[in-house]
Design an enzyme around this catalytic site. Sequence first.
Site, PDB file in Angstrom:
ATOM      1  N   TYR A  68     -10.651   8.681  14.838  1.00  0.00           N
ATOM      2  CA  TYR A  68     -10.413  10.021  14.455  1.00  0.00           C
ATOM      3  C   TYR A  68     -11.710  10.881  14.517  1.00  0.00           C
ATOM      4  CZ  TYR A  68      -9.142  13.809  10.980  1.00  0.00           C
ATOM      5  OH  TYR A  68      -8.915  15.156  10.435  1.00  0.00           O
ATOM      6  N   SER A 106     -13.178  18.762  11.594  1.00  0.00           N
ATOM      7  CA  SER A 106     -13.283  18.009  10.312  1.00  0.00           C
ATOM      8  C   SER A 106     -14.552  17.568   9.968  1.00  0.00           C
ATOM      9  CB  SER A 106     -12.568  16.720  10.360  1.00  0.00           C
ATOM     10  OG  SER A 106     -12.726  15.830   9.208  1.00  0.00           O
TER      11      SER A 106
END
Length: 258
Positions: free
Chosen positions: A162, A149
């Site tokens: 995250y 990501s």
Amino acid sequence: MSGGLPDFSLQGRLALITGSTQGLGFAIAAAYAASGARVIINGRNPDGVARAVARLVAGGGKAYPLVQDIADLNAQEAAFRRLCEQIGTPDILVNNVGIRIRKSLAQASLAEILEIIHVDLVAAIHLSKLAAQGMVAGAIAGRIITMTSIAGELARIDDAIYPIAKQGLAGMVRALAVEYGPHAITSNGIAPGTFATETNAGLMGDPIKSAAVVGRNPLGRWGRPDEIAGAAVFLASAAASYVNGHVLVVDGGFSITY
């Protein structure tokens, strides 16, 4: 072939994409099926897996179901062994499963921290190990592709764990590239930006937050799920046979602006 056109076909390949019943996972599965690969659809919900398989088959693709919680490591290993026996050892693994709990480190409980690290990072490490071992045993010039990501390179307030997990996945991409490159197995990553998926429905539905996302992106919009397909097919194909240990950012330019 040297001097010829690059080969983007996935004809005859077998691809396992985790978390592929919707969103970017399904978009990758659909692109692989259209490129000639047999595709294994994975998810925890039997109905969702069945629907995704049916969609690919209806479009002329070849798809198989794998109803399995990838985060259950013991069950994951047993399911992978059965998969190899019944369908074959995957030539391509796409680590796509991930969860996100948007909290600061101070707000996150130990249970939430462990859950994110386990699901997003540990499960991918374990499955990649199983897949790589199968590829080595079968002398398969395989592809391991991991969805990281842009959050693996960028940080923001109230969203601490995250990015840590995603940065760990980027490290895994490089570690696998070094360890399994001698076996003709490449390891690469894709770092998606802001895509219009079911997971991001809440952000897209918030006028202020959605406007901030669109306003920062040089292309001035959210990404469409199908726009991840080019990168995913490229990295899985013979055209990327000399690409190893790289994380390809697909974000419309979001991460280069400030």
